[in-house]
Design a protein around this motif. Structure first.
Motif, PDB file in Angstrom:
ATOM      1  N   TYR A  17       0.829  -1.194   0.000  1.00  0.00           N
ATOM      2  CA  TYR A  17       0.000   0.000   0.000  1.00  0.00           C
ATOM      3  C   TYR A  17       0.863   1.243   0.000  1.00  0.00           C
ATOM      4  O   TYR A  17       1.953   1.272   0.590  1.00  0.00           O
ATOM      5  CB  TYR A  17      -0.941   0.026   1.209  1.00  0.00           C
ATOM      6  N   ASP A  34      -4.664   7.767   5.238  1.00  0.00           N
ATOM      7  CA  ASP A  34      -5.239   7.385   3.937  1.00  0.00           C
ATOM      8  C   ASP A  34      -4.194   6.611   3.143  1.00  0.00           C
ATOM      9  O   ASP A  34      -3.001   6.939   3.150  1.00  0.00           O
ATOM     10  CB  ASP A  34      -5.658   8.617   3.148  1.00  0.00           C
ATOM     11  N   LYS A  36      -3.658   3.711  -0.511  1.00  0.00           N
ATOM     12  CA  LYS A  36      -4.179   3.054  -1.711  1.00  0.00           C
ATOM     13  C   LYS A  36      -3.350   1.811  -1.995  1.00  0.00           C
ATOM     14  O   LYS A  36      -2.132   1.810  -1.861  1.00  0.00           O
ATOM     15  CB  LYS A  36      -4.111   3.992  -2.923  1.00  0.00           C
ATOM     16  N   LYS A  37      -4.047   0.785  -2.413  1.00  0.00           N
ATOM     17  CA  LYS A  37      -3.346  -0.437  -2.770  1.00  0.00           C
ATOM     18  C   LYS A  37      -2.631  -0.236  -4.096  1.00  0.00           C
ATOM     19  O   LYS A  37      -3.194   0.283  -5.065  1.00  0.00           O
ATOM     20  CB  LYS A  37      -4.340  -1.591  -2.877  1.00  0.00           C
ATOM     21  N   GLY A  41      -5.262   0.125  -6.802  1.00  0.00           N
ATOM     22  CA  GLY A  41      -5.630   1.517  -6.580  1.00  0.00           C
ATOM     23  C   GLY A  41      -6.800   1.688  -5.639  1.00  0.00           C
ATOM     24  O   GLY A  41      -7.339   2.797  -5.521  1.00  0.00           O
ATOM     25  N   LYS A  42      -7.216   0.636  -4.978  1.00  0.00           N
ATOM     26  CA  LYS A  42      -8.338   0.722  -4.054  1.00  0.00           C
ATOM     27  C   LYS A  42      -7.945   1.518  -2.821  1.00  0.00           C
ATOM     28  O   LYS A  42      -6.875   1.311  -2.236  1.00  0.00           O
ATOM     29  CB  LYS A  42      -8.778  -0.687  -3.643  1.00  0.00           C
ATOM     30  N   ALA A  43      -8.816   2.442  -2.417  1.00  0.00           N
ATOM     31  CA  ALA A  43      -8.533   3.296  -1.263  1.00  0.00           C
ATOM     32  C   ALA A  43      -8.902   2.566   0.017  1.00  0.00           C
ATOM     33  O   ALA A  43      -9.938   1.902   0.118  1.00  0.00           O
ATOM     34  CB  ALA A  43      -9.300   4.600  -1.377  1.00  0.00           C
ATOM     35  N   THR A 116     -12.295   2.674   3.725  1.00  0.00           N
ATOM     36  CA  THR A 116     -11.975   4.094   3.847  1.00  0.00           C
ATOM     37  C   THR A 116     -12.919   4.760   4.843  1.00  0.00           C
ATOM     38  O   THR A 116     -14.144   4.604   4.750  1.00  0.00           O
ATOM     39  CB  THR A 116     -12.094   4.777   2.485  1.00  0.00           C
ATOM     40  N   ASP A 148      -4.139  12.125   0.691  1.00  0.00           N
ATOM     41  CA  ASP A 148      -4.313  10.727   0.316  1.00  0.00           C
ATOM     42  C   ASP A 148      -2.973  10.029   0.197  1.00  0.00           C
ATOM     43  O   ASP A 148      -1.924  10.604   0.475  1.00  0.00           O
ATOM     44  CB  ASP A 148      -5.096  10.615  -0.999  1.00  0.00           C
TER      45      ASP A 148
END
Length: 962
Positions: A17, A34, A36-37, A41-43, A116, A148
């Motif tokens: 991540y 915050d 993202k993978k 791109g998953k938050a 999230t 983010d």
């Protein structure tokens, strides 16, 4: 760098991540980041616990037993691990979803990843307090900015209104119902730090480090029960965030040491008061002291109740104070309402909460119930808070778009939400556009057209109806990449209503796109559909689309110039720029209009509007050669009425006037650029040479003007150019001595059909056709300067001309003269013509330079050129001259023949004959007539030549005769 590599090596979360560098929120001992993978791109949100926070806090309290502190620290770490593991076991829509299990960090801390979350409820309430103290949003704005996993910063919207609170409390109660009834657990520490708000604005429960089965529970559970006595014995060496918060604890724990599920409902009541209180804290302020807690409950005034307004500094909604809080904040657990009863209270009896409830349970509803719900949703959407619309309602609707039967109804509500949101652009680009592409853009590059889907077409119609909202909530690049392919599908659709709606949307689409995209991607699709369609409606709509592409408007009101006093806002917004360039209009659009076969008036008028736009920008020669012929062809359509025909004529006249003006200007500029001015008397045969002839009786040569002046012949003379005289001008009339009045006669031409009024001669007469001439009496003076070496013979003028035999010496044809073969002429009788008068005084006064003094008196008889007498003698072969332009040799033969030659310069006429092989010439007298007096008695006709010879050709004639 080495430490970072080691950290990534030992942590699955850090290696998979991208985690932000600063936390977005805090909740108890956890810092929330915050992330993202990297692969998808998953938050997500990463919860991190730093063990150093425990050691630093303990150091400030002085020295203590190392073993006891270490044991207490280990207990805290175990409880926090229990919190993460409980999230892994408990799966409920209102319990925080775990994405990555808990891990140990390099420094002995903990971290895990969840769905999230925007913030914790405690963080939101704290920010609300700061805003209220600062007098609005202008407070510490840095706390409302999040970062983010990619370093991007955005402002977090904080909006906790009444509906948000209602929705959140209901969701909390659902989570408690699940814990109590299904999991058989007591939360034990329900505080604002245990509630999180996710990206969809849903409230979710976490903070399960103190969860435990209730006393006397018979349900099997893997959760180890807590020891209330140890839990309530707060350790001052540890932070309060890792210990039970007595401010929200039920008296069942502290006073009764009873661990039951009703304790969570008491804590829920205190949480509700904190939401309305100012500052947003619990009405019980224990200062983490059990003794203080007991003292507060020793007095009824310090316990929240109806009598003291539940110790809230701000009013609480009536439904809560009358029916909910009294049954939550009560001393006896049996009197408290359950979580299910809480959800059924009057506090949630309103249309908005009911709508959210139905929306949450929508997957379980029947198709008829879903359709009925979607039809009525648009009426209640304006009443929802903006944050609820964006974070709760909109995502739920987008999830249901997979149901194709509800697609059109869902899209109507989706676009309604976009128009209501102040930040609709962000919601549209981030959430709606991806879903639209999934639904409407076909998968793969299959060339075969997809099968018709009525549900999908209905959704496409809704999209086209809201194209203005779409164009206003995305950039040009986003529109081109994501929306334009959908527009192409709509234009090429086999359903005419969809094509019509797509073409109607062009005024909204064109300002968003760039010129290259319009010309190379949009226009070819429209042109293809226009060419292939067999529908007159689509033909008309395609032509209207061309008008838009050419910078026009199909709105009749847009042509209002404002002179009528009516304010037209649409006309003022009309842009003068065109979407297509002039080349495309001329070479692409006009040929399409030329190919129209139908004569339908609607199509013709639509094409007229297109040509009006093209004609305004096209070149003048293109207008004349290409546009005007098309307009003329269409204007003669058999189905047009008078008004429609007049529209065509108005445009034809307007474009024709434009061509005339531009061509005139162009020729004027060319004349000015050459530095010469075209003369009015230029001869078309001169080929650019200097004109030697005068066309108006006045010469450009000053010497000729002077000579004419000193000779007393200053009046206008006939032109000396034989071309002018033979084709355009008329010879000077010969006046009759019997009548002094000037009378014009009807011009007669040798190649025209003779009429009754034409001069007729007998069969033995020679006729020369007369040329029309202005009825002006004048005297012609020969130009002596042109023939210096010539002198006429005087002995030949005293005798009349006699018929001669064949010519002994052939005559040579002369240039530009009537030296053509003489043709026989049919004898005709000529009626007497009106006589003209001759100015004998002027004729006598002017000397004849060609005749001698001895025989000048009887050399020539005057003869009227406007009157001929019928021949009475023996008929002879009569000849007439051929029309001008034919040059032939005179025919020679036996018998008495006559012929005529062109006059020498300065003379009106002459007559020549051939006698014994000698050519004899008789110049005329000043009276303007010639011929022997005996001609009529001998049967000869009069030869009349009214042609003034060219100067050069006259000299050649003289040389041949002499």
């Amino acid at each position: 760098m080495f430490s970072s590599a080691l950290k990534s090596f030992s942590s699955n979360i850090n290696s998979n991540y991208s985690v932000a560098s600063t936390p977005s929120s805090t909740s108890g001992p956890w810092k929330i980041y915050d992330a993202k993978k990297k692969s998808t791109g998953k938050a997500v949100s990463v919860f991190v616990f730093d063990r150093k926070s425990l050691d630093s806090h303990a150091g400030s309290l002085g020295r203590s037993s190392a073993s006891s502190l270490k044991r207490a620290t280990e207990e805290v770490v175990e409880r926090l691990k229990k919190e993460a593991s409980s999230l892994a076991r408990l799966r409920h829509p209102n319990i925080l979803e775990l994405v990555e299990p808990v891990e140990d960090t390099r420094n002995g801390g903990l971290q895990f990843a969840t769905e999230t979350v925007t913030a914790s409820l405690s963080g939101l309430l704290q920010e609300k307090d700061e805003q209220e103290r600062a007098g609005g949003v202008g407070g510490r704005s840095s706390r409302f900015v999040t970062e983010d996993g990619e370093g991007g910063r955005r402002r977090r919207e904080l909006e906790i209104d009444e509906l948000e609170i209602q929705k959140g409390l209901e969701q909390i109660s659902k989570a408690l119902e699940f814990l109590h009834d299904n999991a058989g657990l007591v939360h034990g520490n329900l505080t604002p730090d245990a509630v999180f708000v996710n990206a969809k604005s849903d409230w979710k429960i976490s903070g399960l480090s103190f969860s435990s089965p209730p006393d006397g529970s018979t349900k099997a559970s893997s959760v180890i029960p807590i020891n209330l006595s140890e839990t309530l014995n707060l350790d001052p060496r540890l932070p309060r965030s890792v210990q039970m918060n007595l401010d929200y604890t039920s008296p069942d724990f502290v006073l009764d040491s009873n661990l039951n599920i009703a304790a969570d409902m008491f804590s829920l009541g205190l949480l509700i008061i904190a939401l309305y209180n100012s500052p947003h804290t619990s009405p019980l302020q224990t200062n983490a002291s059990v003794s203080t807690y007991k003292r507060l409950f020793a007095s009824s005034s310090s316990i929240p109740s109806v009598n003291n307004g539940f110790l809230s500094s701000r009013p609480i909604p009536k439904d809560l104070t009358t029916s909910v809080l009294p049954r939550l904040i009560t001393r006896r657990p049996a009197q408290r309402m359950t979580a299910k009863e809480f959800q059924q209270s009057a506090y949630f009896d309103n249309i908005l909460i009911s709508t959210i409830r139905f929306l949450d349970s929508l997957p379980a509803k029947t198709p008829n119930e879903k359709a009925q719900f979607m039809r009525g949703l648009s009426r209640v959407l304006p009443s929802f808070p903006k944050s609820v619309l964006e974070k709760k309602v909109l995502p739920a609707l987008l999830e249901e778009m997979k149901d194709r039967e509800l697609l059109s109804l869902i899209l109507k509500n989706v676009f309604t939400i976009v128009e209501l949101l102040p930040s609709g652009r962000r919601a549209f680009t981030e959430k709606i556009i991806p879903r639209l592409n999934e639904i409407f853009i076909p998968v793969g590059n299959s060339k075969t057209p997809p099968e018709r889907d009525p549900a999908k077409e209905a959704g496409l119609m809704v999209l086209l109806e809201h194209i203005r909202a779409i164009a206003g909530n995305c950039s040009g690049k986003e529109f081109k990449d994501n929306i334009l392919p959908i527009i192409h599908l709509a234009i090429e659709s086999p359903t005419h209503t969809i094509v019509d709606a797509a073409l109607r949307s062009l005024p909204v689409i064109l300002p968003v796109l760039d010129f290259s995209t319009i010309k190379n991607e949009l226009f070819p699709v429209i042109a293809s559909v226009f060419t292939k369609t067999s529908s007159l409606g689509i033909k008309v709509r395609g032509l209207e689309a061309f008008v838009i592409l050419c910078g026009g408007s199909n709105d009749p009101a847009s042509s209002n110039d404002g002179l009528d006093g009516i304010n037209n806002s649409n006309a003022s917004k009309k842009s003068s720029s065109t979407a297509l360039d002039k080349y495309t209009m001329q070479e692409k659009i006009v040929p399409l209009i030329k190919g129209i076969k139908t004569k339908e008036p609607a199509v013709g008028i639509a094409a007229l509007n297109v040509l009006r736009q093209v004609g305004g920008v096209a070149d003048a020669d293109f207008v004349a050669m290409d546009i005007l012929p098309v307009l003329w062809s269409m204007s003669l359509g058999p189905l047009l009425d008078l008004k429609q025909f007049q529209l065509f004529m108005d445009l034809i006249k307007s474009l024709s006037a434009r061509v005339e003006v531009e061509q005139t200007k162009k020729l004027q500029e060319l004349s000015g650029a050459n530095g010469t001015q075209a003369k009015a008397n230029d001869d078309f045969m001169s080929f650019g040479a200097t004109n030697a002839f005068s066309s108006n009786g006045a010469s450009d040569d000053p010497e000729i003007d002077f000579e004419r002046l000193v000779k007393g012949n200053a009046g206008p003379t006939s032109p000396s150019n034989p071309l002018d005289g033979g084709w355009d001008s008329a010879p000077a009339q010969v006046q009759s001595p019997r009548n002094v009045s000037n009378t014009s006669t009807t011009p007669s031409f040798a190649w025209s059909t003779p009429s009754s009024a034409t001069t007729a001669m007998s069969s033995n007469s020679m006729t020369v056709p007369m040329r029309p001439q202005q009825p002006t009496s004048r005297t012609i003076t020969p130009d002596l300067s042109r023939f210096d070496a010539l002198s006429p013979t005087t002995t030949q003028y005293s005798q009349p001309l006699q018929p001669q035999n064949a010519f002994s010496t052939p005559m040579q044809p002369q240039q530009n003269t009537y030296s053509t073969p003489l043709q026989p002429q049919t004898p005709s009788y000529q009626a007497p013509q009106p006589q003209t008068s001759v100015n004998w005084g002027a004729a006598a006064a002017a000397p004849n330079p060609w005749a001698s003094n001895a025989n000048s008196s009887n050399s020539l008889n005057s003869m009227s050129m406007n009157q001929q007498r019928p021949a009475t003698t023996t008929p002879m072969n009569a000849f007439s001259l051929p029309p001008p332009g034919q040059q032939q040799r005179p025919q020679m033969g036996g018998g008495s023949n006559s012929f005529s030659l062109p006059p020498p310069p300065g003379a009106n006429s002459y007559q020549a004959s051939s006698n014994a092989g000698m050519g004899a010439f008789k110049p005329p007298q000043q009276s303007g007539a010639f011929g022997a007096p005996q001609q009529q008695q001998m049967g000869f006709g009069q030869a009349h030549i009214g042609q003034q010879g060219q100067k050069k050709s006259g000299l050649d004639a003289w040389e041949s005769l002499l």
